[in-house]
Design a protein around this motif. Sequence first.
Motif: not given
Length: 433
Positions: A9, A16, A89, A96-99
Amino acid sequence: MNIQSPTTSYVGSSDEMPFDISEVFFSRTDERGVIQAGNDVFRRISGYSWDELLNAPHKIIRHPDMPSGVFHILWDRIKRGLPTGAYVKNRAKDGRYYWVFAVVSPVEGGYLSVRFKPTSPLLDTVRAAYFEARAAEMADNLTPAQSAARIEGGLRDLGYRTYAAFSSFAIANEVIARDHGLGQPDDPRLRSLRDLLPELRKIDEDQRALFAAFDAIRGVPSNMRIVASRLEPAGGPISAISQNYRLMSSEVTEHLGVFLAEGGETNLSTSILDRVFHALFLTATTRVQREVRDVAEQDMKAGKESNRFAEELPLLTDLFDSYARQAADMLSAVYSDISQLALSAKDLKQMVTGLDSIRVLCRVEAGRLGSNSTALTPVITQLDRFHADIEETLERIMYNSDTVKALVEASIPRSLDGRANDDRPRGAAALLK
């Protein structure tokens, strides 16, 4: 546009935030992008409490990896009243990331976004493209508008004439991939609409070939007259043939105007393609909107979050009904346009047949002149090639138009109450079954 996936990233946590492919969520903001409502899936995945989310700017969940150009495109479109889909995104409270694939729709007093987990192979292309776009923004100090222009240029390089075309294709692929992931059968309407796209592109290419071919023979009658002046007295057979060919070819060329959309600046096939992309977007969007609405309705019946959903449920229902009707109307218009295009191609073919008879007379006259007709040979060869190409092109347009009509008919829903509309083609599955 480079489609190599980045290994890390660009900014932020590499962890995630998990959520299930079956989950759908929504949020509603005012016109400034301040959160007014949402469902519990949105709250849980974001990691914030309702006290933290409500009346906070929606960018509270924006991930710094996101190119500003994407949001520039999104805001430019929704401010003009255009519902828009985008890969986004996001960043949860813990980093934390999430799409998600988000569809943002203008509603009274603001905007409503429905979102779900993207799982199609297209996501990898988008990840890499966003990585590249964000890096370019930072390295070249691009403004959001400059970044947006760069992104749209990259999409054109990939074959998408507009951002709307890309987002339509993307959401259709994501909904189909989601159905597969959930073990659900394919949506036949989405499949039919996707299958329309290559057929319409073929027609569009053939239309462009028609215009180019007629442009190429504009000088043929003049060349004939020049040759005639060398071979015969003024007013001879070849001069008469060239005059007749000029008159008839002008008439045929004028008929090409029926292949232009209203306003005369765009090929009719290109206009039809744009409509199909929009219908594809609306059809896929209604699938997600219906699911969000049903989840909200179920939660209300179960006594969950009833205060919030008491206001949101009618809004979700109205938006869903509106888009479903728009999709049906758009496809009815496509069916009408493609039928007219096929009829125009048939009429043009008959006109070209009449024009071809003059070409045959020219060849007969060349035969009568014998060895003296050498100067006519290049003209006759050009006409032979032109007429052969035009006939093949028109045959393809008529054939592909019939294919498109069948696919459109398979995609047009019945009316929302289940009864087929009298002014639409029959035989399609009901949209809301």
